[in-house]
Design a protein around this motif. Structure first.
Motif, mmCIF file in Angstrom:
data_model
loop_
_atom_site.group_PDB
_atom_site.id
_atom_site.type_symbol
_atom_site.label_atom_id
_atom_site.label_comp_id
_atom_site.label_asym_id
_atom_site.label_seq_id
_atom_site.Cartn_x
_atom_site.Cartn_y
_atom_site.Cartn_z
ATOM 1 N N MET A 32 0.845 -1.317 -0.095
ATOM 2 C CA MET A 32 0.084 -0.058 0.035
ATOM 3 C C MET A 32 0.968 1.305 -0.131
ATOM 4 S SD MET A 32 -2.989 -0.944 2.780
ATOM 5 C CE MET A 32 -1.821 -1.142 4.159
ATOM 6 N N ASN A 33 0.937 1.834 -1.039
ATOM 7 C CA ASN A 33 1.523 3.224 -1.110
ATOM 8 C C ASN A 33 0.600 4.293 -1.367
ATOM 9 O OD1 ASN A 33 3.997 1.770 -1.384
ATOM 10 N ND2 ASN A 33 3.792 1.508 -3.752
ATOM 11 N N THR A 34 1.243 5.630 -1.003
ATOM 12 C CA THR A 34 0.578 6.932 -1.036
ATOM 13 C C THR A 34 -0.784 6.738 -0.192
ATOM 14 O OG1 THR A 34 1.217 6.876 -3.570
ATOM 15 C CG2 THR A 34 -0.013 8.858 -2.682
ATOM 16 N N LEU A 35 -0.630 6.643 0.949
ATOM 17 C CA LEU A 35 -1.862 6.241 1.717
ATOM 18 C C LEU A 35 -2.539 7.464 2.176
ATOM 19 C CD1 LEU A 35 -0.200 3.302 4.033
ATOM 20 C CD2 LEU A 35 -2.642 3.224 2.647
ATOM 21 N N LYS A 36 -3.945 7.189 2.389
ATOM 22 C CA LYS A 36 -4.757 8.483 2.616
ATOM 23 C C LYS A 36 -5.559 8.090 3.884
ATOM 24 C CE LYS A 36 -5.548 9.306 -2.376
ATOM 25 N NZ LYS A 36 -6.700 9.130 -3.443
ATOM 26 N N PRO A 37 -6.020 8.995 4.531
ATOM 27 C CA PRO A 37 -6.872 8.915 5.530
ATOM 28 C C PRO A 37 -7.876 8.013 5.530
ATOM 29 C CG PRO A 37 -6.173 11.285 5.474
ATOM 30 C CD PRO A 37 -5.629 10.631 4.223
ATOM 31 N N GLU A 38 -8.625 8.065 4.313
ATOM 32 C CA GLU A 38 -9.807 7.200 3.984
ATOM 33 C C GLU A 38 -9.467 5.715 3.866
ATOM 34 O OE1 GLU A 38 -8.966 10.105 2.517
ATOM 35 O OE2 GLU A 38 -9.159 9.866 0.346
ATOM 36 N N ASP A 39 -8.012 5.294 3.854
ATOM 37 C CA ASP A 39 -7.763 4.038 3.956
ATOM 38 C C ASP A 39 -7.481 3.363 5.120
ATOM 39 O OD1 ASP A 39 -5.070 5.180 1.317
ATOM 40 O OD2 ASP A 39 -7.143 4.281 1.027
ATOM 41 N N THR A 40 -7.803 4.250 6.199
ATOM 42 C CA THR A 40 -7.912 3.786 7.705
ATOM 43 C C THR A 40 -9.119 2.834 7.733
ATOM 44 O OG1 THR A 40 -6.910 5.592 8.483
ATOM 45 C CG2 THR A 40 -8.276 4.299 10.065
ATOM 46 N N ALA A 41 -8.662 1.427 8.293
ATOM 47 C CA ALA A 41 -9.627 0.321 8.317
ATOM 48 C C ALA A 41 -8.951 -0.729 8.769
ATOM 49 C CB ALA A 41 -10.199 -0.115 6.991
ATOM 50 N N MET A 42 -9.931 -1.722 9.213
ATOM 51 C CA MET A 42 -9.512 -2.974 9.528
ATOM 52 C C MET A 42 -9.364 -3.742 8.141
ATOM 53 S SD MET A 42 -8.573 -4.935 12.113
ATOM 54 C CE MET A 42 -9.229 -4.573 13.663
ATOM 55 N N TYR A 43 -7.910 -4.419 8.017
ATOM 56 C CA TYR A 43 -7.621 -5.151 6.871
ATOM 57 C C TYR A 43 -7.965 -6.725 7.015
ATOM 58 C CZ TYR A 43 -6.796 -0.846 4.134
ATOM 59 O OH TYR A 43 -6.902 0.469 3.570
ATOM 60 N N TYR A 44 -8.752 -7.325 6.261
ATOM 61 C CA TYR A 44 -8.937 -8.647 6.327
ATOM 62 C C TYR A 44 -8.342 -9.469 5.306
ATOM 63 C CZ TYR A 44 -12.113 -7.357 9.942
ATOM 64 O OH TYR A 44 -12.797 -7.101 11.373
ATOM 65 N N CYS A 45 -7.726 -10.516 5.351
ATOM 66 C CA CYS A 45 -7.474 -11.429 4.418
ATOM 67 C C CYS A 45 -8.235 -12.412 4.226
ATOM 68 C CB CYS A 45 -6.016 -12.289 4.832
ATOM 69 S SG CYS A 45 -5.331 -13.524 3.809
ATOM 70 N N ALA A 46 -8.648 -12.831 3.034
ATOM 71 C CA ALA A 46 -9.677 -13.894 2.690
ATOM 72 C C ALA A 46 -9.395 -14.840 1.510
ATOM 73 C CB ALA A 46 -11.096 -13.004 2.437
ATOM 74 N N ALA A 47 -10.154 -15.769 1.499
ATOM 75 C CA ALA A 47 -9.748 -17.034 0.675
ATOM 76 C C ALA A 47 -11.091 -17.384 -0.060
ATOM 77 C CB ALA A 47 -8.951 -18.124 1.131
ATOM 78 N N GLU A 48 -11.238 -17.597 -1.171
ATOM 79 C CA GLU A 48 -12.329 -18.032 -1.889
ATOM 80 C C GLU A 48 -11.974 -19.481 -2.670
ATOM 81 O OE1 GLU A 48 -14.433 -15.415 -4.416
ATOM 82 O OE2 GLU A 48 -15.714 -17.079 -5.099
ATOM 83 N N ILE A 49 -12.526 -20.672 -2.533
ATOM 84 C CA ILE A 49 -12.062 -21.865 -3.001
ATOM 85 C C ILE A 49 -12.523 -21.660 -4.555
ATOM 86 C CG2 ILE A 49 -11.941 -24.225 -3.100
ATOM 87 C CD1 ILE A 49 -10.767 -22.905 -0.663
ATOM 88 N N GLY A 50 -11.830 -21.951 -5.362
ATOM 89 C CA GLY A 50 -12.118 -22.060 -7.049
ATOM 90 C C GLY A 50 -11.190 -21.165 -7.858
ATOM 91 N N ARG A 51 -11.383 -21.297 -9.059
ATOM 92 C CA ARG A 51 -10.559 -20.662 -10.142
ATOM 93 C C ARG A 51 -10.748 -19.102 -10.165
ATOM 94 N NH1 ARG A 51 -8.269 -23.984 -14.081
ATOM 95 N NH2 ARG A 51 -8.763 -26.167 -13.809
ATOM 96 N N TYR A 52 -11.904 -18.771 -9.872
ATOM 97 C CA TYR A 52 -12.198 -17.375 -10.068
ATOM 98 C C TYR A 52 -12.752 -16.688 -8.704
ATOM 99 C CZ TYR A 52 -12.393 -18.975 -14.795
ATOM 100 O OH TYR A 52 -12.315 -19.973 -15.834
ATOM 101 N N CYS A 53 -12.692 -15.372 -8.747
ATOM 102 C CA CYS A 53 -13.175 -14.453 -7.353
ATOM 103 C C CYS A 53 -14.361 -14.037 -7.703
ATOM 104 C CB CYS A 53 -12.128 -13.243 -7.214
ATOM 105 S SG CYS A 53 -10.402 -13.776 -6.865
ATOM 106 N N SER A 54 -15.174 -14.360 -6.876
ATOM 107 C CA SER A 54 -16.822 -13.956 -7.011
ATOM 108 C C SER A 54 -17.186 -13.050 -5.519
ATOM 109 C CB SER A 54 -17.719 -15.110 -6.653
ATOM 110 O OG SER A 54 -17.740 -15.568 -5.411
ATOM 111 N N GLY A 55 -16.101 -13.142 -4.684
ATOM 112 C CA GLY A 55 -16.086 -12.253 -3.604
ATOM 113 C C GLY A 55 -16.987 -12.971 -2.558
ATOM 114 N N ALA A 56 -17.346 -14.047 -2.444
ATOM 115 C CA ALA A 56 -18.117 -14.717 -1.686
ATOM 116 C C ALA A 56 -16.903 -15.558 -0.967
ATOM 117 C CB ALA A 56 -19.220 -15.577 -2.194
ATOM 118 N N TYR A 57 -16.144 -14.996 -0.069
ATOM 119 C CA TYR A 57 -15.132 -15.624 0.678
ATOM 120 C C TYR A 57 -15.602 -16.708 1.431
ATOM 121 C CZ TYR A 57 -12.086 -12.068 -1.478
ATOM 122 O OH TYR A 57 -11.498 -11.175 -2.531
#
Length: 120
Positions: free
Chosen positions: A82-107
């Protein structure tokens, strides 16, 4: 089961950089989409970036050009530079994994999160 453990969060000033890491362990299928999702106080979750096995990536418009997602399959580790960080980047960041070849966002699996705070 896949276990995910994030690290690398912290406090940084506007314009600074941080690198998040996510170590995956357990039974990791051959095809898995890995991603970063963040949640700021009082706001909903936002999908920040995702990467699939062939290295294809996707980013939220809010972080394009500033954040880079990568993965080291040999080490079962996911990164978010993460570069050139802004105040709006403030958050809890979660790592997530989704089983499958593609990313649907349903982790399917989530880490415990790492806090990123950007101050001016």
């Amino acid at each position: 089961q896949v276990q995910l453990v994030e690290s690398g969060g912290g406090s940084v000033q506007v314009g600074g950089s941080l690198r998040l890491s996510c170590a995956a362990s357990g039974y990791i299928p051959n095809y898995v989409c890995m991603g970063w999702v963040r949640q700021a106080p009082g706001k909903g979750r936002e999908r920040v970036a995702a990467i699939v096995n062939d290295g294809s990536t996707s980013y939220a418009d809010s972080v394009k050009g500033r954040f880079t997602i990568s993965r080291d399959n040999a080490k079962n580790t996911l990164y978010l530079q993460m570069n050139t960080l802004k105040p709006e980047d403030t958050a809890m960041y979660y790592c997530a994994a989704e089983i499958g070849r593609y990313c649907s966002g349903a982790y399917d699996y989530w880490g415990q999160g790492t806090q990123v705070t950007v101050s001016s």
